[in-house]
Scaffold this active site. Sequence first.
Site, PDB file in Angstrom:
ATOM      1  N   GLU A 250     -20.709  83.427 -50.426  1.00 42.82           N
ATOM      2  CA  GLU A 250     -20.657  84.524 -51.400  1.00 42.82           C
ATOM      3  C   GLU A 250     -19.649  84.164 -52.466  1.00 42.82           C
ATOM      4  O   GLU A 250     -18.596  83.593 -52.152  1.00 42.82           O
ATOM      5  CB  GLU A 250     -20.252  85.842 -50.721  1.00 42.82           C
ATOM      6  CG  GLU A 250     -21.437  86.691 -50.347  1.00 42.82           C
ATOM      7  CD  GLU A 250     -21.088  88.013 -49.687  1.00 42.82           C
ATOM      8  OE1 GLU A 250     -22.010  88.792 -49.440  1.00 42.82           O
ATOM      9  OE2 GLU A 250     -19.893  88.277 -49.390  1.00 42.82           O
ATOM     10  N   HIS A 274     -25.427  87.665 -38.234  1.00 46.57           N
ATOM     11  CA  HIS A 274     -26.477  87.190 -39.141  1.00 46.57           C
ATOM     12  C   HIS A 274     -26.815  85.708 -38.906  1.00 46.57           C
ATOM     13  O   HIS A 274     -27.984  85.349 -38.722  1.00 46.57           O
ATOM     14  CB  HIS A 274     -26.057  87.367 -40.601  1.00 46.57           C
ATOM     15  CG  HIS A 274     -25.718  88.784 -40.986  1.00 46.57           C
ATOM     16  ND1 HIS A 274     -26.313  89.867 -40.409  1.00 46.57           N
ATOM     17  CD2 HIS A 274     -24.853  89.282 -41.907  1.00 46.57           C
ATOM     18  CE1 HIS A 274     -25.832  90.976 -40.952  1.00 46.57           C
ATOM     19  NE2 HIS A 274     -24.940  90.638 -41.861  1.00 46.57           N
ATOM     20  N   ARG A 394     -34.349  78.058 -48.035  1.00 50.69           N
ATOM     21  CA  ARG A 394     -33.416  78.837 -48.852  1.00 50.69           C
ATOM     22  C   ARG A 394     -33.722  80.309 -48.627  1.00 50.69           C
ATOM     23  O   ARG A 394     -34.765  80.815 -49.053  1.00 50.69           O
ATOM     24  CB  ARG A 394     -33.591  78.433 -50.321  1.00 50.69           C
ATOM     25  CG  ARG A 394     -32.853  79.301 -51.319  1.00 50.69           C
ATOM     26  CD  ARG A 394     -31.346  79.191 -51.241  1.00 50.69           C
ATOM     27  NE  ARG A 394     -30.865  77.951 -51.796  1.00 50.69           N
ATOM     28  CZ  ARG A 394     -30.516  77.776 -53.069  1.00 50.69           C
ATOM     29  NH1 ARG A 394     -30.608  78.788 -53.920  1.00 50.69           N
ATOM     30  NH2 ARG A 394     -30.075  76.612 -53.488  1.00 50.69           N
ATOM     31  N   MET A 403     -38.771  70.288 -48.874  1.00 49.26           N
ATOM     32  CA  MET A 403     -38.582  69.135 -47.994  1.00 49.26           C
ATOM     33  C   MET A 403     -38.119  67.991 -48.872  1.00 49.26           C
ATOM     34  O   MET A 403     -38.840  67.563 -49.771  1.00 49.26           O
ATOM     35  CB  MET A 403     -39.945  68.810 -47.372  1.00 49.26           C
ATOM     36  CG  MET A 403     -39.962  67.632 -46.467  1.00 49.26           C
ATOM     37  SD  MET A 403     -39.396  68.140 -44.848  1.00 49.26           S
ATOM     38  CE  MET A 403     -38.794  66.586 -44.213  1.00 49.26           C
TER      39      MET A 403
HETATM   40  O1  LIG Z   1     -23.491  92.457 -43.384  1.00 53.54           O
HETATM   41  C1  LIG Z   1     -22.985  92.009 -44.392  1.00 53.54           C
HETATM   42  O2  LIG Z   1     -23.782  91.376 -45.280  1.00 53.54           O
HETATM   43  C2  LIG Z   1     -23.385  91.240 -46.634  1.00 53.54           C
HETATM   44  C3  LIG Z   1     -24.288  90.161 -47.217  1.00 53.54           C
HETATM   45  O3  LIG Z   1     -25.608  90.569 -47.148  1.00 53.54           O
HETATM   46  P1  LIG Z   1     -26.690  89.889 -48.102  1.00 53.54           P
HETATM   47  O4  LIG Z   1     -27.978  90.471 -47.673  1.00 53.54           O
HETATM   48  O5  LIG Z   1     -26.300  90.227 -49.513  1.00 53.54           O
HETATM   49  O6  LIG Z   1     -26.605  88.424 -47.879  1.00 53.54           O
HETATM   50  C4  LIG Z   1     -21.941  90.851 -46.752  1.00 53.54           C
HETATM   51  O7  LIG Z   1     -21.548  90.903 -48.116  1.00 53.54           O
HETATM   52  C5  LIG Z   1     -21.085  91.821 -45.962  1.00 53.54           C
HETATM   53  O8  LIG Z   1     -19.735  91.354 -45.953  1.00 53.54           O
HETATM   54  C6  LIG Z   1     -21.553  91.934 -44.545  1.00 53.54           C
HETATM   55  O9  LIG Z   1     -20.887  93.019 -43.913  1.00 53.54           O
END
Ligand SMILES: O=C1O[C@H](COP(=O)(O)O)[C@@H](O)[C@H](O)[C@H]1O
Length: 521
Positions: A250, A274, A394, A403
């Site tokens: 991020e 995740h 991605r 690939m």
């Molecule tokens: O669960 C979370 O996810 C977000 C990122 O989610 P995304 O779908 O934008 O990739 C993250 O910013 C956050 O810290 C976290 O709690």
Amino acid sequence: MAEVGQWHLEKRPYAKNASLPKDNDTPVPETGCLSITVLGASGDLAKKKTFPALFNLYRQGFLPSDQVHIFGYARSKLSDDELRDRIQGYLPQGQELAQVISGFLKLIKYVSGSYDSPDGFKTLDDAIYKHEVSRNTIEGSSRRLFYLALPPSVYPQICKMIKSYCMNKSDLGGWTRIVVEKPFGRDLASAEELSSQIGKLFEEAEIYRIDHYLGKELVQNLLVLRFANRFFMPVWNRDNIDNVQIVFREDFGTEGRGGYFDQYGIIRDIIQNHLLQVFCLVAMEKPISLKPEHIRDEKVKVLQSVLPIKDEEVVLGQYQGYKDDPTVPNDSNTPTFASVILRIHNERWEGVPFILKAGKALDSRKAEIRIQFKDVPGDIFKCKKQGRNELVIRLQPSEAIYMKLTVKQPGLEISTAQSELDLSYRQRYQNVVIPEAYERLILDTIKGDQQHFVRRDELKAAWEIFTPMLHRIDGGELKTVPYKRGSRGPDEADALVEKAGYVQTRGYIWIPPTFWIPIQN
Ligand SMILES: O=C1O[C@H](COP(=O)(O)O)[C@@H](O)[C@H](O)[C@H]1O
Ligand SMILES: NC(=O)C1=CN([C@@H]2O[C@H](COP(=O)(O)OP(=O)(O)OC[C@H]3O[C@@H](n4cnc5c(N)ncnc54)[C@H](OP(=O)(O)O)[C@@H]3O)[C@@H](O)[C@H]2O)C=CC1
């Protein structure tokens, strides 16, 4: 049938009013009143994700206004209109949407109450019941969905209140389901405690532990990619794959969420849930079928095959400036970056490092899976130095599967170059709107499909992997190293990846086709 020259786009196999029975076997028709209650309706997740997802479902006809009602519940004193105004700010804008937005907002009613005393929940139950009666619903045949958009500390008391006051009254084909958000616990013991408290009140089939990464398009594509393509089956193993990276980056920090984040850190916030879910889908064996339990059985098996994490295979970082946030303690050792190698002790993966890496305040925003293959034996083209084959998935942004491979450089000479076979979604599926993760997952909860939700034993196995390391971080035994905001993260992380065997392709960069500049002749 698709006409020649047209893409054949599969419609989502959603049957209105269809849901799955408790064994998740065969869909049974389901009609009647549906009440969706968002608890914590005044909060950040509710306004940014939950209500907008509900709006998108409504707009596509999945929440018909003659059956559905939406309730917001929280302690804040708000009127129905105040809640609607808050929500409206996060819905798509545009004159052409005015009517549909107004129709959606009319479905929403707000109930204020505390999370631990009966009064508010009795009022909520009355409001739901009134709505059910107004739809001529026979008592017990209604569907009641409770979405807990709240800090997990209040889950047990809320679940008790729902169980005592807000369940659908009997079982005439109706149901009550609860959706709980992460972080589900802080470690193995607290997660198990939470699970057993909630487990005493609700059946596993009624609990939907949401992990929104499981709702992302390319994450949902993983099983199809792996198990519906002959290409990949024979090479998906230690004989061919050298290393796997699952990366989340991020380009912003914890601004505004420092207080929350500091209690959890990047491993609990991103990696333990995740990235580990993505890891499961990449590494698990083929399930017997697509039944949720079969899929989740395989996920549990691979999690249970992960070896204890070694200290020398972990890099923790904290970006400079993180502690400037007044809600973060000055001596915080909380990682905002982590790179962790997981090793699987099984026949398929022995010796293959799975590098899970996540960081905040980095130089870019993206999430991807990078599967790097071993060098080609007997390199007659002497092209080894140019780079290895890689399959890259991605996840976001610019969803794509590509690939990386070696090809002949076009021209008279026989020389080699790196290129790619590229399935970029924005180019390939130009008129398709990819649904938001929350939208898809909420629809699953209504359908009663738990495939993309985390089962209790899966959660336990996930915590078992990370808890020893997390305790050592909390105890200050494992330290974070500083890294510059807007950088790649600590240098030590790149060194770790290289040590694990990853070979970076120099001089090659994948550019999403949508960014290509047309060549003028
Ligand atoms: O669960 C979370 O996810 C977000 C990122 O989610 P995304 O779908 O934008 O990739 C993250 O910013 C956050 O810290 C976290 O709690
Ligand atoms: N925000 C996000 O982007 C994401 C959030 N999540 C998870 O979703 C859940 C909700 O997150 P989010 O909306 O950001 O949280 P908020 O901090 O915004 O809290 C939501 C609501 O809960 C109530 N609340 C807050 N703190 C407490 C407390 N200590 N005790 C009782 N009630 C409290 C407040 O409502 P009131 O005071 O009116 O009752 C608040 O509006 C959390 O589990 C979070 O980890 C997951 C992924 C992403």
